[in-house]
Design an enzyme around this catalytic site. Sequence first.
Site, PDB file in Angstrom:
ATOM      1  CB  ALA A  80      -0.928   0.000   1.206  1.00  0.00           C
TER       2      ALA A  80
ATOM      3  CG  HIS B 218       0.167   4.270   4.441  1.00  0.00           C
ATOM      4  ND1 HIS B 218       0.001   3.590   5.617  1.00  0.00           N
ATOM      5  CD2 HIS B 218      -0.652   3.657   3.544  1.00  0.00           C
ATOM      6  CE1 HIS B 218      -0.864   2.607   5.456  1.00  0.00           C
ATOM      7  NE2 HIS B 218      -1.280   2.634   4.200  1.00  0.00           N
TER       8      HIS B 218
ATOM      9  CG  ASN C 209       0.969  -7.007   5.974  1.00  0.00           C
ATOM     10  OD1 ASN C 209       1.556  -7.620   6.859  1.00  0.00           O
ATOM     11  ND2 ASN C 209       0.012  -7.549   5.257  1.00  0.00           N
TER      12      ASN C 209
END
Length: 259
Positions: A122, A210, A180
Amino acid sequence: MNIGIIGAGAIAHFLLEKINRHRHENLRISSVFVRNKEKYRLLESAYGVSLYTDLEKFLDSDIDLVVETANIDAVKTLLPSVLKKKDAVLISVGALADEALLTEISDLAHAYKHNVHLPSGAIGGLDLLQNAHALGTVTSVSLTTRKPARSLIEEDIDEAKTVFEGTAMEAIRQFPKNMNVSIVLSLAGIGIEKTSVRLVADPHIDKNMHHVEVIGDFGEATFSITNNPLPENPKTSYLAAMSILGTLERIGQKIRIGG
């Protein structure tokens, strides 16, 4: 390239649609390993695949590479056997926070001359981080992940709340289904004990966000990613699914960018 998939969830369906349904030029999924064959029987007619519940028969089928799309437990229990026969692509990289497992996988990959590919999932910028750390001179890597509050905590909140702050190692232990990203970032850089992680529950957002900061002798870098969910499953990042497809496409290329 013939591909075998472990798992039959959202990401597996994404790959089956994009590769088999759309008749990808260079890729073909031919085998799928599942726990319950009857539950997923329709995959055979829908995508032209063979289902397996026996791992050895799955690995001995006409596949060149195995893609894990299941979960951390599948990596721990199945990957050692996979690497004795095939290359592998992992999406559940959180399993590699287990240093003993990481060592075992590394040793098996070398002993049996097979490769383990870790998609960026991601986030992005991992090539920059790896290049910046080529001489071991990156001094700081930090990740701040903001997620919709309802996906992290049960209590109702009006303002953003930090629910975790610590190392990547601690993050994956406390939030195994959510972090993850921190593990693949750690493996690309300064390690899971030195990578700093902050996880924020935010009631005002509906997408995962993020933000990464890297500092070293090369200078400084920051990058931010806001992830749309996979249309078929809002709990899965669209970019995470696409990163596997991109990894598979690059494996067969003679000219590769970055890395």
